[in-house]
Design a protein around this motif. Structure first.
Motif, mmCIF file in Angstrom:
data_model
loop_
_atom_site.group_PDB
_atom_site.id
_atom_site.type_symbol
_atom_site.label_atom_id
_atom_site.label_comp_id
_atom_site.label_asym_id
_atom_site.label_seq_id
_atom_site.Cartn_x
_atom_site.Cartn_y
_atom_site.Cartn_z
ATOM 1 N N LEU A 1 8.170 11.508 1.717
ATOM 2 C CA LEU A 1 8.145 11.674 3.539
ATOM 3 C C LEU A 1 9.066 11.802 4.275
ATOM 4 O O LEU A 1 8.659 11.725 5.734
ATOM 5 C CB LEU A 1 8.116 9.637 2.897
ATOM 6 N N THR B 1 0.724 -1.814 0.537
ATOM 7 C CA THR B 1 -0.056 0.108 0.471
ATOM 8 C C THR B 1 1.109 1.422 0.021
ATOM 9 O O THR B 1 2.002 1.574 0.621
ATOM 10 C CB THR B 1 -1.120 -0.053 1.459
ATOM 11 N N ALA B 2 0.743 2.706 -0.513
ATOM 12 C CA ALA B 2 1.122 3.563 -0.892
ATOM 13 C C ALA B 2 0.760 4.144 0.470
ATOM 14 O O ALA B 2 -0.382 3.918 1.246
ATOM 15 C CB ALA B 2 0.910 4.390 -1.788
ATOM 16 N N VAL B 3 1.969 5.418 1.118
ATOM 17 C CA VAL B 3 1.804 5.584 2.813
ATOM 18 C C VAL B 3 2.027 7.207 1.914
ATOM 19 O O VAL B 3 2.931 7.443 1.388
ATOM 20 C CB VAL B 3 2.672 5.317 3.817
ATOM 21 N N ARG C 1 17.007 6.458 -11.361
ATOM 22 C CA ARG C 1 17.807 6.433 -10.990
ATOM 23 C C ARG C 1 17.488 7.388 -9.325
ATOM 24 O O ARG C 1 17.988 8.630 -9.655
ATOM 25 C CB ARG C 1 19.230 6.735 -11.199
ATOM 26 N N HIS D 1 19.978 5.501 -3.044
ATOM 27 C CA HIS D 1 21.200 4.302 -3.858
ATOM 28 C C HIS D 1 21.163 4.928 -5.297
ATOM 29 O O HIS D 1 22.518 4.355 -5.423
ATOM 30 C CB HIS D 1 20.806 2.920 -3.572
HETATM 31 C C1 LIG Z 1 18.515 2.482 -16.130
HETATM 32 C C2 LIG Z 1 19.142 2.201 -14.514
HETATM 33 C C3 LIG Z 1 20.183 1.795 -14.419
HETATM 34 C C4 LIG Z 1 21.014 1.031 -13.506
HETATM 35 N N1 LIG Z 1 21.987 0.696 -13.500
HETATM 36 C C5 LIG Z 1 22.190 0.153 -12.417
HETATM 37 C C6 LIG Z 1 23.851 -0.438 -12.333
HETATM 38 O O1 LIG Z 1 24.482 -0.626 -13.738
HETATM 39 N N2 LIG Z 1 23.922 -1.321 -10.867
HETATM 40 C C7 LIG Z 1 23.019 -0.528 -9.748
HETATM 41 O O2 LIG Z 1 24.160 -1.345 -8.480
HETATM 42 N N3 LIG Z 1 22.422 -0.161 -9.849
HETATM 43 C C8 LIG Z 1 21.286 0.789 -11.042
HETATM 44 N N4 LIG Z 1 20.671 1.325 -11.214
HETATM 45 C C9 LIG Z 1 20.045 2.049 -9.735
HETATM 46 C C10 LIG Z 1 19.077 0.869 -9.456
HETATM 47 O O3 LIG Z 1 17.590 0.583 -10.035
HETATM 48 C C11 LIG Z 1 18.120 1.290 -8.375
HETATM 49 O O4 LIG Z 1 19.605 2.226 -7.086
HETATM 50 C C12 LIG Z 1 17.602 0.723 -7.413
HETATM 51 O O5 LIG Z 1 16.739 0.345 -7.813
HETATM 52 C C13 LIG Z 1 16.881 1.749 -5.890
HETATM 53 O O6 LIG Z 1 16.420 0.701 -5.462
HETATM 54 P P1 LIG Z 1 15.632 1.288 -4.298
HETATM 55 O O7 LIG Z 1 14.488 -0.122 -3.842
HETATM 56 O O8 LIG Z 1 16.198 2.282 -2.680
HETATM 57 O O9 LIG Z 1 14.472 2.421 -4.373
HETATM 58 P P2 LIG Z 1 13.522 1.363 -5.781
HETATM 59 O O10 LIG Z 1 13.756 1.210 -6.681
HETATM 60 O O11 LIG Z 1 12.958 3.152 -6.524
HETATM 61 O O12 LIG Z 1 12.347 1.706 -4.929
HETATM 62 C C14 LIG Z 1 10.914 2.617 -4.099
HETATM 63 C C15 LIG Z 1 9.639 2.395 -3.657
HETATM 64 O O13 LIG Z 1 8.796 2.747 -2.664
HETATM 65 C C16 LIG Z 1 7.693 2.841 -2.996
HETATM 66 N N5 LIG Z 1 7.787 3.953 -2.721
HETATM 67 C C17 LIG Z 1 7.780 5.771 -2.652
HETATM 68 N N6 LIG Z 1 7.005 5.997 -2.287
HETATM 69 C C18 LIG Z 1 5.948 5.700 -1.628
HETATM 70 C C19 LIG Z 1 4.443 5.593 -0.241
HETATM 71 N N7 LIG Z 1 5.348 6.792 0.105
HETATM 72 N N8 LIG Z 1 4.514 4.604 -0.122
HETATM 73 C C20 LIG Z 1 4.545 3.365 -0.607
HETATM 74 N N9 LIG Z 1 5.771 2.444 -1.281
HETATM 75 C C21 LIG Z 1 6.362 3.905 -1.757
HETATM 76 C C22 LIG Z 1 8.322 2.632 -4.779
HETATM 77 O O14 LIG Z 1 7.062 2.580 -5.451
HETATM 78 C C23 LIG Z 1 9.380 1.998 -5.150
HETATM 79 O O15 LIG Z 1 8.551 0.425 -5.078
HETATM 80 C C24 LIG Z 1 20.429 1.784 -12.040
HETATM 81 C C25 LIG Z 1 18.907 2.357 -12.548
HETATM 82 C C26 LIG Z 1 18.484 2.833 -13.638
HETATM 83 C C27 LIG Z 1 17.292 3.333 -13.641
#
Ligand SMILES: Cc1cc2nc3c(=O)[nH]c(=O)nc-3n(C[C@H](O)[C@H](O)[C@H](O)COP(=O)(O)OP(=O)(O)OC[C@H]3O[C@@H](n4cnc5c(N)ncnc54)[C@H](O)[C@@H]3O)c2cc1C
Length: 207
Positions: free
Chosen positions: A69, A43-45, A161, A185
């Protein structure tokens, strides 16, 4: 070896590294979570207080959502557009280190398909693939790897990213509950995911 370097490149490094197939990797992680002995509710918060009212410990892994947030104005997107094409017979990855730039060159083979990059556009929230950008990605990659010239385009991908000058991995106590922040990240979130998760796990276990 010299004859393996693309024309025009003076230096190159050849090495073996794991290459993650993201759809497969994410599906594996979801499956692993679903098989574990936990209750899952998606769920979204609207606020961290809302999350805290439902759980004694909140781990805030909301990527770009953390800007709102956690009221953190240091969070920003770096947009990445990629192209998925059929694999014309490429077995090794290639990356040209152009730093943060809208004109990256990256060729990542994954069996039957190849992911081509890409872009790194600071501050852009645009999740729609841009057709001109896709054409220039293909042209740049095909200039380095001519096998790609006739590859069929299978898919366009855009991701943001979730970036911050530094990853925020810390516990915040404010009297009403525990929040562990784990976000920011950027373009390295896959590489550092398990290490950050282990640190979060240690924090959660500490009373
Ligand atoms: C083109 C591209 C290339 C990349 N290449 C690399 C690479 O080579 N090597 C590497 O290590 N990394 C790479 N990355 C980076 C990597 O994909 C990200 O660092 C990683 O996905 C971050 O993960 P995260 O879970 O912190 O954030 P996210 O994957 O952004 O997940 C955040 C989650 O929080 C949820 N959320 C946000 N707000 C709320 C809310 N209010 N309520 C509930 N849920 C919420 C979102 O829906 C989402 O599901 C790349 C990214 C991109 C876009």
């Amino acid at each position: 070896m010299v004859n393996e370097r693309p024309a025009g490149y003076a230096h190159g490094v050849h090495y073996t590294a794991p290459l993650v197939n993201m759809p497969r990797h994410l599906a594996y992680l979801v499956d692993r979570l679903q098989r574990s002995d936990v209750d899952i509710e998606i769920t979204a918060v609207e606020s961290l207080d809302e999350a805290r009212s439902a759980a004694p410990i909140v781990v805030n892994c909301t990527g770009l959502g953390a800007g709102k947030l956690a009221d953190d104005d240091q969070v920003f997107p770096i947009r990445g557009q990629q192209l998925v094409v059929s694999n014309p017979g490429i077995a090794e990855f290639l990356e040209v280190d152009t730093g943060e730039s809208p004109d990256l060159i990256a060729i990542y083979p994954h069996g039957d398909h190849v992911v081509l990059g890409g872009t790194a556009e600071r501050g852009s929230w645009n999740r729609a693939p841009d057709p001109t950008t896709a054409e220039t990605i293909l042209a740049r990659c095909a200039a380095v790897q001519p096998l790609l010239r006739d590859a069929a385009v299978l898919e366009h991908r855009v991701g943001l990213r979730p970036t911050r000058p530094e990853i925020r991995l810390e516990e915040q106590f404010n009297g009403t509950g525990r929040i562990i922040h784990n976000y920011g990240h950027g373009g390295a979130g896959v590489s550092v995911a398990w290490g950050c998760a282990a640190t979060v796990s240690d924090m959660v276990s500490r009373q």
